[in-house]
Enzyme design. Structure first.
Site, PDB file in Angstrom:
ATOM      1  N   HIS A   1     -23.142  37.173  70.808  1.00 46.66           N
ATOM      2  CA  HIS A   1     -23.498  37.739  69.505  1.00 46.66           C
ATOM      3  C   HIS A   1     -22.256  38.306  68.819  1.00 46.66           C
ATOM      4  CE1 HIS A   1     -28.127  38.229  69.814  1.00 46.66           C
ATOM      5  NE2 HIS A   1     -27.714  37.113  70.378  1.00 46.66           N
TER       6      HIS A   1
ATOM      7  N   TYR B   1     -31.214  47.635  65.077  1.00 49.07           N
ATOM      8  CA  TYR B   1     -31.478  49.043  65.390  1.00 49.07           C
ATOM      9  C   TYR B   1     -31.990  49.673  64.098  1.00 49.07           C
ATOM     10  CZ  TYR B   1     -28.582  48.543  69.635  1.00 49.07           C
ATOM     11  OH  TYR B   1     -28.072  48.171  70.859  1.00 49.07           O
TER      12      TYR B   1
ATOM     13  N   PRO C   1     -30.410  54.653  76.046  1.00 51.56           N
ATOM     14  CA  PRO C   1     -30.100  53.221  75.885  1.00 51.56           C
ATOM     15  C   PRO C   1     -29.643  52.800  74.488  1.00 51.56           C
ATOM     16  CG  PRO C   1     -32.473  53.570  75.972  1.00 51.56           C
ATOM     17  CD  PRO C   1     -31.840  54.900  76.220  1.00 51.56           C
TER      18      PRO C   1
ATOM     19  N   LYS D   1     -25.168  51.007  76.716  1.00 51.83           N
ATOM     20  CA  LYS D   1     -24.004  51.315  77.557  1.00 51.83           C
ATOM     21  C   LYS D   1     -24.330  51.565  79.031  1.00 51.83           C
ATOM     22  CE  LYS D   1     -20.723  50.875  74.612  1.00 51.83           C
ATOM     23  NZ  LYS D   1     -20.703  49.425  74.498  1.00 51.83           N
TER      24      LYS D   1
ATOM     25  N   TYR E   1     -19.153  49.452  70.412  1.00 54.97           N
ATOM     26  CA  TYR E   1     -20.274  48.592  70.818  1.00 54.97           C
ATOM     27  C   TYR E   1     -19.796  47.420  71.681  1.00 54.97           C
ATOM     28  CZ  TYR E   1     -24.953  46.618  70.571  1.00 54.97           C
ATOM     29  OH  TYR E   1     -26.204  46.150  70.903  1.00 54.97           O
TER      30      TYR E   1
HETATM   31  C1  PHB Z   1     -32.639  45.482  75.457  1.00 55.39           C
HETATM   32  O1  PHB Z   1     -32.546  44.302  75.102  1.00 55.39           O
HETATM   33  O2  PHB Z   1     -33.430  45.832  76.336  1.00 55.39           O
HETATM   34  C2  PHB Z   1     -31.752  46.492  74.830  1.00 55.39           C
HETATM   35  C3  PHB Z   1     -30.765  46.085  73.952  1.00 55.39           C
HETATM   36  C4  PHB Z   1     -29.953  46.999  73.345  1.00 55.39           C
HETATM   37  C5  PHB Z   1     -30.112  48.348  73.625  1.00 55.39           C
HETATM   38  C6  PHB Z   1     -31.081  48.768  74.511  1.00 55.39           C
HETATM   39  C7  PHB Z   1     -31.899  47.839  75.124  1.00 55.39           C
HETATM   40  O3  PHB Z   1     -29.308  49.260  72.999  1.00 55.39           O
END
Ligand code: PHB
Ligand code: APR
Length: 390
Positions: free
Chosen positions: A72, A201, A293, A297, A385
């Site tokens: 990505h 997000y 989460p 990280k 990130y």
């Molecule tokens: C997930 O795909 O489970 C996932 C992805 C990004 C995050 C947290 C969880 O920041």
């Protein structure tokens, strides 16, 4: 039994270290409390920093990730009706992340351990480290009625947050830092086409939401919920309706819904234990630190520990140089705290904090407003990130 490195915990941290060491001729034994099926039933995050993906390749475990994972080059942040793309690739001089589930990655590590004849002992009960401050530490564990002993040069505590390793460091040596957030994430996995090719997000006045994915046909979604909620309180219909409300309306309209394959609630917490070394014990991964989460990280922080520890052990065994082992805790923690900061910042910016004063909410909005008006702000997000250098 005798080995060079005794590793407690057969999660991604322990398996990756034992695989990397084995490829350089260093012997290890992994003691895992649960069955392999149990370890592989856990559904966890799925965004790998480029450095972590490189470490998997170095361990000889990158083939399926490179075939089936997705690179990505960007992520999206939504705020109410606005959707902004963060060009990770463009802002970091070409760096990217790999979307590949932790469950798949752990399976690949187990298969690699099998293929090399690596020793992973499952259902090892009552694992205990001993004589950690001597130069002859050892581990004991039980299987059924039999007590076993593993003698080793070093012990690696990769046994997760609830493991025994951290607890074996005396309280007057260890400092623990913790922050508990007043909400959790309700996660749903569904066999539906992801709503967008890249992650979204979302900050919304009803709460945070995240659209993630595992593949072109498998989606992973999350919404912020009160800590008092239980997964059973949320029907699939209620989940989809709430997720939709928190996304910009044109994204919400495209959302494909379907039966949930898995539904669970995870609390959000930040935690760091210092130091990460005690005598001949070295902590790695969730045994030493936890992040909320929001910045993806968790696994990546474990990866950075393993990277430092692997090189420190190589220097010890191949060159008789212990400087890497001596500086492990300090070096690992310096990067860990930066991942803690980023995870806290993302969490603070994107969630609704119950009972927060109106002033704080306006500041939160301003944080996002600033971010999307500033290339420096976006570059900082992007650099964190994709992962800071090791
Ligand atoms: C997930 O795909 O489970 C996932 C992805 C990004 C995050 C947290 C969880 O920041
Ligand atoms: N004895 C032996 N094994 C143990 C013990 C014990 N006393 N306690 C726990 N374990 C095992 C667990 O069963 C688990 O398989 O240790 C393993 C630890 O694995 P994880 O919890 O996955 O931790 P880690 O390997 O550090 O993985 C990094 O970062 O944020 C997270 O989701 C991410 O799980 C990932 C983690």
């Amino acid at each position: 039994m005798k080995t060079q490195v005794g590793i407690i915990g057969g999660g991604p941290s322990g398996l990756l270290l034992s695989q990397l060491l084995h490829r350089r001729g260093i012997d290890s034994v992994v003691l895992e409390k649960h069955t392999r099926a149990h370890v592989l039933a856990r559904i966890r995050a799925g965004v790998l920093e480029q450095g972590f993906a490189d470490l998997l390749r170095l361990a000889g475990c990158g083939d399926r990730m490179d075939r089936e994972g997705e690179v990505h080059e960007g992520v999206n942040i939504a705020h109410g009706e606005d959707l902004h793309r963060v060009d990770l690739h463009g802002l970091t001089g070409g760096r990217t992340v790999m979307v590949y589930g932790q469950t798949e990655l752990t399976r690949d590590l187990y298969e690699a351990r099998d293929a090399m004849g690596g020793v992973v002992i499952h259902e090892a009960e009552d694992v205990q480290p001993h004589d950690l401050t001597s130069d002859a530490p050892y581990l004991t564990y039980r299987q059924g009625d039999e007590l076993h002993r593993v003698e080793c040069d070093f012990v690696v505590g990769a046994d997760g947050f609830h493991g025994v390793s951290r607890k074996s460091i005396p309280a007057d040596v260890l400092t623990e830092y913790e922050k508990v957030y007043p909400f959790g994430w309700l996660g749903v996995l569904s066999r539906t086409e992801p709503v967008a090719p890249e992650l979204i997000y979302a900050r919304h006045e009803r709460g945070f939401a995240l659209c993630s994915l595992r593949s072109r046909v498998l989606s992973r979604y999350y919404i912020q919920v009160p800590l008092t909620d239980r997964p059973g309180d949320w029907s699939d219909e209620a989940f989809w309706a709430e997720l939709k409300r928190r996304l910009p309306s044109d994204v919400g309209r495209r959302l494909q819904t379907g039966p949930s394959i898995e539904k669970s609630i995870a609390p959000l917490r930040s935690f760091v234990a210092e130091p990460m070394r005690y005598g001949r014990l070295f902590l790695a991964g969730d045994a030493a630190h936890i992040v909320p989460p929001t910045g993806a990280k968790g696994l990546n922080s474990a990866g950075s520990d393993i990277q430092y520890l692997y090189h420190a052990l190589l220097d010890h065994y191949e060159r008789g140089d212990d400087s890497g082992l001596d500086s492990y805790s300090q070096k690992a923690l310096a990067r860990i705290w930066k991942a803690q900061r980023f995870s806290w910042w993302m969490t603070s910016m994107l969630h609704v904090f119950p009972d927060s004063p109106a002033y704080d909410r306006r500041l939160q909005e301003t944080e996002l407003d600033y971010l999307f008006s500033s290339e420096a702000g976006l570059r900082s997000l992007a650099e964190n990130y994709v992962g800071l250098p090791y």
